[in-house]
Enzyme design. Structure first.
Site, short mmCIF file in Angstrom:
data_model
loop_
_atom_site.label_atom_id
_atom_site.label_comp_id
_atom_site.label_asym_id
_atom_site.label_seq_id
_atom_site.Cartn_x
_atom_site.Cartn_y
_atom_site.Cartn_z
N ASP A 159 -3.82 0.06 2.92
CA ASP A 159 -2.99 0.98 2.15
C ASP A 159 -3.71 2.29 1.96
OD1 ASP A 159 -4.86 -0.40 0.56
OD2 ASP A 159 -3.76 0.06 -1.27
N ARG A 192 -10.43 3.99 -2.48
CA ARG A 192 -10.64 3.43 -3.81
C ARG A 192 -10.94 1.92 -3.72
NH1 ARG A 192 -4.37 4.36 -5.23
NH2 ARG A 192 -3.50 2.36 -4.55
N ASP A 193 -10.94 1.26 -4.86
CA ASP A 193 -11.27 -0.16 -4.90
C ASP A 193 -10.06 -1.02 -4.52
OD1 ASP A 193 -9.79 0.48 -7.10
OD2 ASP A 193 -11.14 -0.42 -8.56
N GLU A 194 -9.57 -0.79 -3.27
CA GLU A 194 -8.42 -1.54 -2.77
C GLU A 194 -8.60 -1.77 -1.28
OE1 GLU A 194 -3.61 -1.44 -3.61
OE2 GLU A 194 -4.99 -0.21 -4.76
N HIS A 210 -2.51 7.73 2.05
CA HIS A 210 -1.67 6.54 1.91
C HIS A 210 -0.51 6.73 2.87
CE1 HIS A 210 -2.04 3.42 -1.28
NE2 HIS A 210 -0.81 3.10 -0.94
N TRP A 222 8.00 -6.23 1.72
CA TRP A 222 6.60 -6.50 1.97
C TRP A 222 6.47 -7.69 2.93
CZ3 TRP A 222 7.93 -3.01 -1.28
CH2 TRP A 222 7.01 -2.07 -1.73
N GLU A 255 0.06 9.04 -1.70
CA GLU A 255 0.71 7.83 -2.19
C GLU A 255 1.95 8.15 -3.02
OE1 GLU A 255 -0.50 3.67 -4.49
OE2 GLU A 255 -1.86 5.40 -4.57
#
Length: 954
Positions: free
Chosen positions: A451, A455-457, A760, A524, A739
């Site tokens: 995605d 960042r922390d993803e 994103h 999704w 995003e």
């Protein structure tokens, strides 16, 4: 004839990939008038083709998109292949020789999983010293993998140009190993094989909401075999066992999210080179792990490589910071040359945007995204090893860059994918948008379609993946990349009884609970059906569809079971749903869910996935399934219409996305089509032709307009420059896709930090419309892989000109158009050798078509002319039957003016009370001259605003 682009399983000369099915593909280019008599594929065990194991013979109908030879593969074997083409005159053309090489296949491993005997405080170095006899080596391979991430060295040199191996995959179910050709790296006498290991995704901090430690394991592991084959036919294997040594290395810490700390003072000199001396005290014996080898499987991941580089500009910020600006939001590494005193500590932190001219990183949340280097006083080329960063800016501390240039560079890391398209228009901002969407893909196609990279993803969200799949496949050659992603998806699905996770690989915290572990949501989880179908249409390889047919079927089966839970109404009304994620039309401004009924979104995807499954069943010859799922799709469609349409054709849900879904997926009943399209039009007008949509509505918005007679509105939607729009970000200086529509506010301030990525790619799916509708390049699912295709460009004076190409698996397709100053339309097309196309020319009469030789067989289709053509280059200029360049005057109606960006800007900038207001709809067909004099205008608009509006029409 030129035979090129030969690929094995959609990869150029693959070594050690999983080859459960062998699919060969190639492209033939030749003069358009030349005829192909047939093609021939020959496969041999040697480069001279003396040991031929397969010869197709000359055949007229060999499919160059997916030829599957019937051969039984042997382990650890290289196969050479070539293509011969013969034209009608009997002349033969030969391709270059290509190859593919198998991995270990079903062979037992002589190497054992090994691990340090204790928990290492730093990232470990592992090595084995060995000697080889002085006799010629025919070939040598290393088969290996390390957990979490590793780099392989032989005799002091890094092997290969791949990074972050073995990549991110569903470690619970399989573990990829890689194959390396090390023939040239070995030498007679002493040798050293070495591995650097890092935490990576396997055991480091990773996951949602700050992440979890040791997701898949808590110990470093390694398995390897170096197999040497000599010219005399003998073999020797150096296999991982408890005689291998381990030491803590100079990499003090390494984390996907937090970056790395490298202390050069802890380096072990020549650690990966052979030495006759006794080992230093720092070396310890590795121990055998109790892990078995059952999960080991040859790789599917496309290698991650450096694909680009940037030299930054140094900025001294108002806060006194040293900041490097790389001018492009990117994913990868920063390197530098450290010739500095011992003990010097140089650190960089990265960020995507400046705030008030100063460095900023708060939108990275808990990800530290740093790199620290501690010098030992020796010159060194410094780089990270087992992490990556998403950034445009880097703040440097610990060293004065004004005194010494350390040669900082930014290197772009990406899965190795060939770019396959290009497009340019008359609008520089649209051109930048195209570039931003491409860079969004570059930044997020790093082993999994993530995605975001910063960042922390950084996880493989399935919604983003399916939304962007066709755009991605215009941009780049994606089948091998998605094959691996879908393999992970299938493995995760099998453990979930047909459901599909929100992220693949699925993140599993210790308590096995939490939002990100969720499964089974519309848009999704529908990646299970959408991605296989997109790949089939774009590349024409039935094997890709066949491999994922069970995935598609199990996913639809899951939805059916959910439907039955609520009474079997052929609607999907159960479970958590994302809805139109991040849409702007929700009642709660703090909710990301949007205003569209989530059950409507879910039910439409129920219909969409079932329809795709029915089509896949038909392609694969599964007649019973095709009939059953076609029937189910029709029932779901009827149920949606019954539930969400009134008896007179009014939508019960009146959001933009609801109208988009009904029009894009052809859910409008014919008796109500005119009324529903008018309502859709009015809905878009009432928003000032602005986006209110999120992840579900946005990808289909422009095409839903274009395919339903509202092409000018689609262009208007594209060309808006104010929030919310695609070009708002461009005007704000974006170099990737955001995003959120307002990730950065008009004053340059970031809009929030909780969920706000500036890289994103999902909203970059507008590029699909640019290729499908602006250029008009569309696949034909009945003859996939562009064996036959459609060219249906829909030009607009709002853009003025567009041209581009798509390097399809059948050859290079080109499309270009321009609206000339006198109002004529000028078109040019290229249809590659061996293909045919249907070309549709808008607003052309048959009488006009007869004036051009290649259009004399054309037929009329509504307001256009359609013709089927063979390979060739085609051009035509004509005066259309409608005016593509209307003069913007006050005599035009409000409706007509609103379809054109310049006029719409005037109206909605100078008449702010009309924005998002249904009042505007009452006056759609009133000429602007009368509209200006209405009390509602004169009472609420200042004289100054009216003067500006009048001036715009002068």
């Amino acid at each position: 004839m030129n035979i090129y682009n030969l690929k094995s399983n959609h990869i150029l000369n693959p070594i050690g990939f999983l080859m459960d099915t062998v699919t060969l593909s190639w492209i033939i280019d030749a003069p358009f008038e030349e005829e192909l008599q047939g093609t021939q594929v020959i496969i041999a065990l040697d480069e001279n083709f003396e040991e031929v194991i397969h010869d197709s013979g000359l055949q007229a109908d060999l499919d160059p998109r997916c030829y599957q030879p019937e051969i039984k593969l042997q382990p650890r074997t290289r196969y050479f292949w070539k293509v011969i083409a013969k034209n009608a005159g009997g002349d033969e053309s030969y391709s270059e020789i290509q190859y593919f090489e198998t991995a270990k296949e079903d062979e037992q491993w002589s190497g054992r999983w090994i691990e340090p005997a204790r928990q290492m405080e730093r990232m470990p170095l592992v090595r084995k010293l060995f000697r080889l006899p002085a006799k010629p080596i025919r070939k040598a391979r290393v088969y290996a993998t390390g957990l979490g991430i590793y780099e392989l060295y032989l005799n002091g040199e890094k092997i290969g140009d791949e990074y972050l191996a073995p990549g991110f995959h569903s470690y619970d179910f399989w573990q990829q190993y890689q194959t390396y050709d090390v023939t040239e790296a070995l030498q007679a006498g002493g040798n050293a094989i070495g591995f650097m290991l890092g935490d990576g995704w396997f055991k480091g901090r990773f996951g949602f909401d700050g992440g979890y430690e040791n997701l898949y394991g808590d110990q470093f592991r390694l398995i390897a075999e170096c197999l040497v084959t000599y010219e005399d036919g003998t073999e020797e294997t150096i296999a991982s066992d408890d005689t291998w040594e381990v030491a803590e290395g100079p990499l003090v810490s390494s984390s996907i999210y937090d970056g790395e700390v490298y202390d050069a003072n802890l380096e072990i000199d020549a650690w990966n080179k052979y030495s006759e001396s006794e080992s230093d005290d720092c070396w310890e014996s590795m121990q055998l792990s109790d892990t078995d080898t059952e999960k080991l499987q040859a790789r599917l991941s496309v290698p991650v490589k450096i694909v680009d580089a940037f030299v930054p500009e140094l900025i001294l910020t108002p806060a006194g910071e040293q900041v490097l600006d790389f001018k492009q939001n990117m994913t990868g590494w920063i390197t530098f040359t450290a010739d500095v005193p011992k003990g010097t500590t140089i650190t960089y932190e990265v960020g995507e945007v400046l705030q008030e001219g100063n460095f900023y990183r708060d939108n990275l949340r808990t990800a530290e995204a740093k790199f620290t280097y501690i010098s030992n006083g020796k010159p060194a080329e410094v780089r990270p090893y087992f992490t990556f960063y998403g950034f445009r800016y880097a703040k440097i501390t610990g060293f004065d860059l004004l005194k010494q240039d350390l040669g900082f560079k930014g290197y772009v890391l990406q899965s190795e994918l060939e770019e396959t398209s290009g497009m340019i228009t008359a609008n520089p901002d649209v051109n930048q948008l195209l570039k931003n969407a491409l860079w969004g893909q570059k930044g997020n196609f790093l082993d999994v379609p993530t995605d975001c990279p910063q960042r922390d993803e950084r996880m493989g969200w399935t919604g983003d993946a399916q939304i962007f799949a066709r755009t991605a496949s215009y941009h780049m050659y994606t089948p091998a990349f998605y094959k691996k992603f879908m393999h992970d998806l299938r493995l995760e699905q099998k453990a979930l009884n047909g459901s599909v996770p929100f992220v693949v690989p699925q993140i599993k915290p210790k308590d096995d609970a939490g939002f990100v572990t969720g499964t089974g949501a519309a848009a999704w989880s529908d990646a299970a059906t959408v991605i296989p179908w997109v790949l089939y249409e774009q590349y024409g390889d039935r094997s890709l569809l066949k491999e994922q047919y069970s995935t598609m079927k199990d996913w639809v089966g899951y939805i059916v079971r959910e439907d039955m839970k609520s009474g079997g109404k052929c609607l999907w009304t159960t479970g958590f749903q994302f809805g139109d994620w991040l849409a702007l039309d929700g009642d709660n401004p703090h909710s990301p869910m949007g205003g569209t009924d989530t059950s409507l979104v879910a039910s439409v995807y129920y219909y969409h996935s079932t329809s795709l499954l029915a089509r896949a069943a038909e392609v694969l010859g599964n007649v019973h399934d095709a009939l059953a799922y076609t029937k189910l799709a029709a029932e779901v469609k009827q149920a949606i219409q019954n539930e969400y349409l009134t008896a007179t054709g009014r939508l019960a849900v009146t959001t933009q996305t609801a109208y988009i879904l009904f029009h894009y997926f052809d859910l409008c009943p014919e008796p109500f089509k005119e009324r529903m399209t008018k309502d859709f039009y009015d809905k878009v007008i009432s928003s000032g032709v602005h986006l209110q949509t999120g992840f579900v509505g946005t990808p289909y918005f422009a095409e839903a307009l274009s395919k339903n007679g509202m092409n000018e509105l689609a262009y208007g939607l594209l060309l808006n420059e104010d929030y919310p729009s695609w070009l708002f970000a461009v005007k704000m200086g974006a170099t990737t896709i955001w995003e959120r529509w307002n990730s950065i506010l008009p004053d340059g301030k970031i809009s929030g930090t909780d969920m706000n990525s500036l890289n994103h790619y999902a909203y970059g799916s507008i590029v699909e419309w640019l290729y499908r509708c602006v250029l008009g390049i569309q696949a034909d699912s009945n003859q996939p892989g562009y064996k036959h295709f459609f060219l249906i460009p829909q030009p607009s004076a709002q853009l003025g000109k567009a041209e581009g190409y798509y390097q399809s698996v059948s050859g290079r397709i080109e499309s270009a158009w321009e609206i000339l100053a006198d109002g004529q339309l000028d078109f040019a097309f290229r249809v590659p050798f061996g293909t045919t196309a249907n070309i549709t020319l808008p607003d052309m009469s048959l009488e006009t078509a007869q004036k051009t030789e290649w259009l004399r067989s054309a037929v009329a289709v509504e307001d256009s002319t359609k013709v089927t053509v063979k390979a060739g280059e085609y051009r035509v200029t004509y005066m259309p039957t409608r005016n593509y360049r209307p003069e913007v005057t006050t005599e035009l109606s409000f409706r007509e003016l609103l379809e054109y960006t310049p006029a719409r800007k005037v109206i909605f900038e100078q008449l702010p009370m009309m924005r998002n207001n249904d009042i505007a709809l009452q006056y759609l067909d009133m000429p602007m001259e009368k509209f200006k004099d209405l009390p509602i205008v004169s009472n609420f608009v200042s004289e100054q605003a009216l003067e500006r509006m009048n001036a715009s029409f002068a």
